[in-house]
Design a protein around this motif. Structure first.
Motif, PDB file in Angstrom:
ATOM      1  N   ALA A  92     -34.876  79.973  45.233  1.00  0.00           N
ATOM      2  CA  ALA A  92     -35.950  80.433  46.114  1.00  0.00           C
ATOM      3  C   ALA A  92     -36.407  81.835  45.737  1.00  0.00           C
ATOM      4  O   ALA A  92     -37.609  82.139  45.757  1.00  0.00           O
ATOM      5  CB  ALA A  92     -35.483  80.390  47.568  1.00  0.00           C
ATOM      6  N   ALA A  93     -35.463  82.704  45.373  1.00  0.00           N
ATOM      7  CA  ALA A  93     -35.811  84.082  45.027  1.00  0.00           C
ATOM      8  C   ALA A  93     -36.688  84.147  43.790  1.00  0.00           C
ATOM      9  O   ALA A  93     -37.486  85.082  43.632  1.00  0.00           O
ATOM     10  CB  ALA A  93     -34.540  84.898  44.823  1.00  0.00           C
TER      11      ALA A  93
ATOM     12  N   ARG B  11     -23.754  75.494  47.406  1.00  0.00           N
ATOM     13  CA  ARG B  11     -25.089  74.892  47.397  1.00  0.00           C
ATOM     14  C   ARG B  11     -26.117  75.839  48.040  1.00  0.00           C
ATOM     15  O   ARG B  11     -27.231  76.009  47.531  1.00  0.00           O
ATOM     16  CB  ARG B  11     -25.043  73.561  48.141  1.00  0.00           C
ATOM     17  N   ALA B  12     -25.739  76.467  49.140  1.00  0.00           N
ATOM     18  CA  ALA B  12     -26.652  77.394  49.818  1.00  0.00           C
ATOM     19  C   ALA B  12     -27.011  78.572  48.922  1.00  0.00           C
ATOM     20  O   ALA B  12     -28.168  79.014  48.876  1.00  0.00           O
ATOM     21  CB  ALA B  12     -26.015  77.891  51.118  1.00  0.00           C
ATOM     22  N   ILE B  13     -26.018  79.092  48.195  1.00  0.00           N
ATOM     23  CA  ILE B  13     -26.279  80.226  47.305  1.00  0.00           C
ATOM     24  C   ILE B  13     -27.154  79.792  46.136  1.00  0.00           C
ATOM     25  O   ILE B  13     -28.064  80.520  45.715  1.00  0.00           O
ATOM     26  CB  ILE B  13     -24.960  80.842  46.811  1.00  0.00           C
TER      27      ILE B  13
ATOM     28  N   ASP C 200     -24.154  93.081  45.303  1.00  0.00           N
ATOM     29  CA  ASP C 200     -24.317  93.590  46.663  1.00  0.00           C
ATOM     30  C   ASP C 200     -25.251  92.695  47.476  1.00  0.00           C
ATOM     31  O   ASP C 200     -25.697  93.074  48.554  1.00  0.00           O
ATOM     32  CB  ASP C 200     -24.829  95.029  46.660  1.00  0.00           C
ATOM     33  N   GLY C 201     -25.535  91.513  46.963  1.00  0.00           N
ATOM     34  CA  GLY C 201     -26.411  90.581  47.671  1.00  0.00           C
ATOM     35  C   GLY C 201     -25.736  89.964  48.876  1.00  0.00           C
ATOM     36  O   GLY C 201     -24.513  90.011  49.025  1.00  0.00           O
TER      37      GLY C 201
END
Length: 222
Positions: free
Chosen positions: A179-180, A171-173, A99-100
């Motif tokens: 980062a998380a 790449r963004a994911i 659900d992200g």
């Protein structure tokens, strides 16, 4: 087309013989796509077939992918789209099974500043026009849509645009996952991302990126 398939495979989008790329022949209802039964990494011009928007083979040799409605119904709904990609890329597929949501954390995510919608109807293969229309409706005017527990659909004005979007989304994911783990996420605002978009993704840069990807592919073949 053949280069696009192999570039996607080189970047981790390979999944046996699954996944497909298509391009619309301008001014017609004909689309070219890879034939069924071949992996993205082995596609040559001889593996490209032409079909009409009803999925009928009109040129080339080989079977038509069962999921051709993924492509044809998007072309019916989106006259601005020149190329469509459907793969089971690792990070986009993983995000679509949660659900992200994609956060505007990096320059890569800026390509999707208008949002990354979801297709929630079914995790099944998209094999008929009704399913294809629902998928195209979920895509809306976005560049990509996550397919629940399935994969991702990415579109572009051209093959280079669609390939860039597919690679950039994963790449963004991936950056978001890293980062998380490091701390509290600090995304850009939508307004900041919209302002950055024309600086990061002008047509001239897309052509430059595509030429680089082709050279990278040629080097990998040596």
């Amino acid at each position: 087309m053949a280069q696009a398939c192999r570039i996607l495979a080189l970047d981790g989008h390979q999944d046996l013989t699954l996944g497909h790329v298509s391009v619309r022949l301008p001014g017609t209802e004909i689309i070219y796509m890879k034939r069924k039964g071949r992996g993205l990494d082995e596609i040559t011009p001889d593996d490209i077939i032409a079909i009409d928007l009803d999925g009928n083979l009109v040129e080339g040799e080989g079977e038509v992918h069962l999921e051709y409605p993924v492509h044809t119904e998007v072309y019916r709904r989106r006259p601005d789209v020149g190329a469509v990609i459907h793969t089971h890329s690792p990070y986009a597929t993983a995000l679509g099974a949660t659900d992200g949501k994609l956060e505007l954390l990096t320059h890569d995510a800026v390509l999707f500043y208008r949002g990354l919608p979801r297709f929630e109807d079914t995790p099944e293969l998209i094999v008929n026009s009704d399913q294809g229309r629902s998928l195209a409706q979920a895509l809306g005017d976005a560049r990509a849509v996550l397919m629940r527990n399935h994969g991702v659909l990415v579109v572009g004005e051209s093959v280079p645009w669609a390939v860039l979007a597919a690679l950039t989304l994963d790449r963004a994911i991936a950056f978001q996952i890293m980062a998380a783990r490091l701390g509290q996420l600090r995304p850009m605002t939508p307004a900041e991302a919209e302002k950055l978009f024309p600086q990061k993704f002008p047509q001239a840069f897309v052509e430059e990126y595509w030429n680089y990807l082709v050279r990278k592919l040629e080097r990998a073949a040596v």
